[in-house]
Design a protein around this motif. Structure first.
Motif, mmCIF file in Angstrom:
data_model
loop_
_atom_site.group_PDB
_atom_site.id
_atom_site.type_symbol
_atom_site.label_atom_id
_atom_site.label_comp_id
_atom_site.label_asym_id
_atom_site.label_seq_id
_atom_site.Cartn_x
_atom_site.Cartn_y
_atom_site.Cartn_z
ATOM 1 N N UNK A 73 0.812 -1.216 0.000
ATOM 2 C CA UNK A 73 0.000 0.000 0.000
ATOM 3 C C UNK A 73 0.841 1.259 0.000
ATOM 4 N N UNK A 74 2.133 1.145 0.321
ATOM 5 C CA UNK A 74 3.020 2.285 0.135
ATOM 6 C C UNK A 74 3.135 2.574 -1.360
ATOM 7 N N UNK A 135 -6.463 2.070 4.483
ATOM 8 C CA UNK A 135 -7.635 2.800 4.949
ATOM 9 C C UNK A 135 -7.577 4.258 4.533
ATOM 10 N N UNK A 136 -6.396 4.870 4.702
ATOM 11 C CA UNK A 136 -6.243 6.286 4.355
ATOM 12 C C UNK A 136 -6.486 6.498 2.869
ATOM 13 N N UNK A 142 -12.132 7.313 -1.964
ATOM 14 C CA UNK A 142 -13.489 6.800 -1.850
ATOM 15 C C UNK A 142 -13.701 5.596 -2.767
ATOM 16 N N UNK A 143 -12.620 4.894 -3.056
ATOM 17 C CA UNK A 143 -12.720 3.691 -3.880
ATOM 18 C C UNK A 143 -12.927 3.981 -5.362
ATOM 19 N N UNK A 144 -12.920 5.279 -5.715
ATOM 20 C CA UNK A 144 -13.177 5.627 -7.114
ATOM 21 C C UNK A 144 -11.939 5.495 -7.981
ATOM 22 N N UNK B 288 -22.607 8.277 10.349
ATOM 23 C CA UNK B 288 -22.870 8.830 9.024
ATOM 24 C C UNK B 288 -21.615 9.336 8.335
ATOM 25 N N UNK B 289 -20.425 8.936 8.850
ATOM 26 C CA UNK B 289 -19.198 9.353 8.171
ATOM 27 C C UNK B 289 -18.737 8.242 7.237
ATOM 28 N N UNK B 290 -17.821 8.581 6.375
ATOM 29 C CA UNK B 290 -17.273 7.654 5.394
ATOM 30 C C UNK B 290 -16.866 6.343 6.070
ATOM 31 N N UNK B 291 -17.399 5.217 5.579
ATOM 32 C CA UNK B 291 -17.138 3.938 6.230
ATOM 33 C C UNK B 291 -15.671 3.539 6.129
ATOM 34 N N UNK B 292 -14.939 4.191 5.229
ATOM 35 C CA UNK B 292 -13.521 3.868 5.112
ATOM 36 C C UNK B 292 -12.725 4.305 6.336
ATOM 37 N N UNK B 293 -13.308 5.202 7.157
ATOM 38 C CA UNK B 293 -12.672 5.533 8.434
ATOM 39 C C UNK B 293 -12.525 4.275 9.266
ATOM 40 N N UNK B 294 -13.466 3.339 9.083
ATOM 41 C CA UNK B 294 -13.407 2.090 9.837
ATOM 42 C C UNK B 294 -12.131 1.325 9.538
ATOM 43 N N UNK B 295 -11.798 1.188 8.250
ATOM 44 C CA UNK B 295 -10.588 0.474 7.834
ATOM 45 C C UNK B 295 -9.366 1.154 8.431
ATOM 46 N N UNK B 296 -9.374 2.482 8.351
ATOM 47 C CA UNK B 296 -8.275 3.288 8.875
ATOM 48 C C UNK B 296 -8.106 3.042 10.380
#
Lengths: 316, 323
Positions: A73-74, A135-136, A142-144, B288-296
């Protein structure tokens, strides 16, 4: 005479790796038409440079007795952020590249400080950082889909100077730096000492912590460079593009004769490892094998070389 | 002497209590955000969401108790998930047959890990890194892109209840009972002994190869179970379904307070850790925040938990050395 014999014995694994790379190349050329042409060889070498550059960082970390699992991921973060922030405009590279460079240094510092200051095992520390980076990146993108890489970067990865690919020149340059660092500078000796026995190294005055942190910074920088080149080579970045480099970088290092326990090996060997892995990948379509077999090949390559090395050392 | 022991116990109880405190905080937070979660059906669904991680975590707990690590669980999960989605036919017989085959595949794959680690004394991480790559490749071979078919009988397994209690709670209870039984077996005792001090365990007759083989085979079995169970959640097969579980399984174990130095900890903490990780994702959804915060947050939590885990261990060792 004994000097030469000693040299041969010390570099046995590396020499074996090069012999294997050449043998693989010759055997494949005999069966596949057009394999041994300069045009095709050039393509193979450029493909090898990605594993080769990620493997450079992995070599430093493994020599120091660690391992860097945050490589995927780096690499992916650098490639994605490069394309995202540049918006296809090469002019943006002026600020994007320094920011990416700084990011790589920070990630390397976090890995290194986690291992040295907090005493976390390298596997778990870098696995965690890998997760944080993923995750960051998901948060940011946003996966886009991200835009295509700027033309200048594509040129860097696919262009030629006097018939020689620029990517290959970049690889040669970093390989030279790695060789200088490992063989000609005190950093190299300190790294070998740290990887062999950190306690003894510390007691002999090696700044073990600093050397270890530096190895992780070098690894993050190498992955970042590979990410930039790969984004240019593919023309864009996508999520998951770095995943296989975890396996291939470790495989290249151990095939190159380095000990997974640290303290033994050299980047010269990793280069041979990268060449072998690339040749094996080129063999798959010739043998009509599914591309998924590549990961199986990487796995067996690691098991075989590490297993053989442990047999040679008498089961350490 | 007794004061030092009490101190050591104090540290232990702090580390053992931590996951449950975290879990309680998250449950309160999550329920106050989404009060609807307290219904019987919802509790079943929550448990089902965490179950795959609980299963992988069970195997990883046992591996980490012996000072090892199993990175191949992600590959094994993907592999078994793809087998399930591509091979199972329409009938119940076919489902049962293939589930049995898949569990055997899990045991066999894990046993290969155990044999390699036990026989060659290679580091667990490098062996399981290699087999992770191999299992991943085979999964991609079986099912190149997400799809396949999961029988309805399996998808409806976690739904509904038995005797008025959500079916998933029964399943979770069954897994916990299984653990407490396993822990009391000869092998269970040997795992703890081996993890505390491999040399002492060897000298008192514990076979290193035997323990290693059984531990990794068990981890493979758990990953295969998770590979089957995760299909009830996704209702399809995917060659990458296992990837996030590598980090999360280790995180669940470490948050759960099992020592990375071996020999201390257990499954109860891992269950709490798995629910903490699952609820973090839920809370980001509730906020209601971006679910990707979860992964982080999951990655961050692992690093924090490891730092606490390692730090407290080092402090305690230093104390013991001073005595």
């Amino acid at each position: 005479m004994t000097d030469r014999r000693q040299w041969l014995r010390r570099n046995q694994a590396t020499l074996l790796a090069y012999a294997m790379a050449i043998a693989l190349f010759l055997v494949t050329s005999a069966f596949a038409h057009g394999f041994a042409t300069w045009n095709h060889t050039r393509v193979l070498l450029v493909q090898a440079c990605f594993i080769g550059i990620v493997g450079l960082g992995q070599t430093f970390v493994i020599l120091g007795g660690g391992v860097d699992l945050s490589v995927p991921w780096m690499l992916n973060a650098t490639a994605t952020l490069l394309t995202l922030w540049c918006h296809g405009q090469a002019a943006n590279l002026v600020w994007v590249l320094p920011v990416l460079l700084a990011m790589a240094v920070i990630v390397g510092l976090v890995n290194g400080l986690g291992v040295t200051l907090l005493g976390v095992s390298p596997i778990i520390m870098t696995l965690g950082v890998n997760g944080v980076l993923q995750g960051a990146l998901l948060l940011i993108t946003n996966g886009g889909q991200s835009p295509t890489a700027p033309h200048a970067i594509q040129q860097l990865a696919t262009g030629n100077v006097a018939g020689i690919p620029i990517a290959l020149l970049v690889w040669a340059a970093v390989a030279l730096i790695a060789w200088l660092l490992l063989s000609k500078m005190s950093l190299g000796r300190q790294l070998y000492a740290t990887g062999t026995n950190a306690r003894v190294a510390y007691l002999s005055g090696v700044r073990v912590g600093r050397v270890t942190v530096l190895s992780y910074v070098i690894s993050a920088l190498a992955s970042a460079l590979a990410g930039v080149l790969l984004a240019g080579y593919v023309g864009e970045a996508y999520l998951g593009m770095g995943d296989v480099y975890l396996f291939s970088s470790v495989a290249a290092v151990v095939i190159g004769g380095a000990s997974i326990l640290g303290g033994r090996g050299h980047y010269v060997g990793t280069v041979a490892g990268a060449l072998i892995l690339t040749l094996l990948a080129a063999l798959l379509p010739i043998l009509n094998l599914n591309p998924a077999a590549l990961q199986v090949v990487y796995g067996f390559a690691i098991l075989l070389t590490v297993g053989l090395a442990s047999l040679r050392l008498g089961g350490t | 002497m007794s004061a030092a022991l009490a101190l050591a116990r104090g540290r232990l109880s702090l580390v053992t209590a931590l996951p449950f405190v975290l879990l309680a905080v998250l449950v309160v937070l999550d329920v106050s955000l989404q009060p609807a979660l307290l219904s019987r059906d919802q509790i079943g669904i929550e448990v089902a969401t965490a179950m795959s991680l609980v299963l992988v975590g069970l195997g990883q707990t046992v591996v980490i108790l012996t000072r090892g690590i199993d990175l191949s669980v992600g590959g094994m999960m993907s592999l078994t998930n793809c087998l399930l989605a591509t091979r199972v036919g329409s009938g119940t017989g076919s489902l049962l047959l293939w589930c049995a085959i898949i569990l055997l595949v899990g045991i066999a794959g894990g046993a290969v890990n155990g044999l390699l680690i036990g026989l060659t004394r290679l580091q667990p991480f490098v062996v399981t890194l290699a087999t992770w790559s191999i299992f991943n490749g085979v999964a991609l071979w079986i099912l190149p892109s997400p799809g396949g078919h999961v029988p309805n009988a399996l998808i409806s397994l976690p739904l509904g209840d038995w005797a008025g209690i959500p079916r998933m709670l029964w399943i979770l209870a069954a897994v916990c009972v299984l653990w407490s039984l396993l822990r009391r077996t000869r092998t269970g005792v040997q795992v703890y002994a081996f993890g505390s001090d491999p040399d002492a365990a060897f000298l008192s007759g514990v076979s290193t190869l035997g323990v290693t083989l059984r531990v990794y085979a068990f981890s493979g079995l758990c990953a295969a179970l998770a590979g089957i169970f995760v299909a009830t959640q996704t209702a399809s097969g995917s060659p990458t379904v296992g990837a996030p579980f590598i980090l999360n399984a280790v995180a669940a174990v470490v948050i759960g307070g099992t020592s990375l130095f071996g020999g201390r900890g257990g499954f109860a903490g891992t269950v709490a850790g798995a629910f903490v990780l699952t609820l973090i994702a839920e809370v980001t959804f509730g906020l209601g925040i971006n679910s990707n915060w979860g992964v982080f947050a999951q990655g961050l939590l692992l690093i924090l938990a490891v730092a606490v885990n390692t730090g407290s261990e080092l402090v305690q060792r230093r104390r013991e050395e001073r005595r």
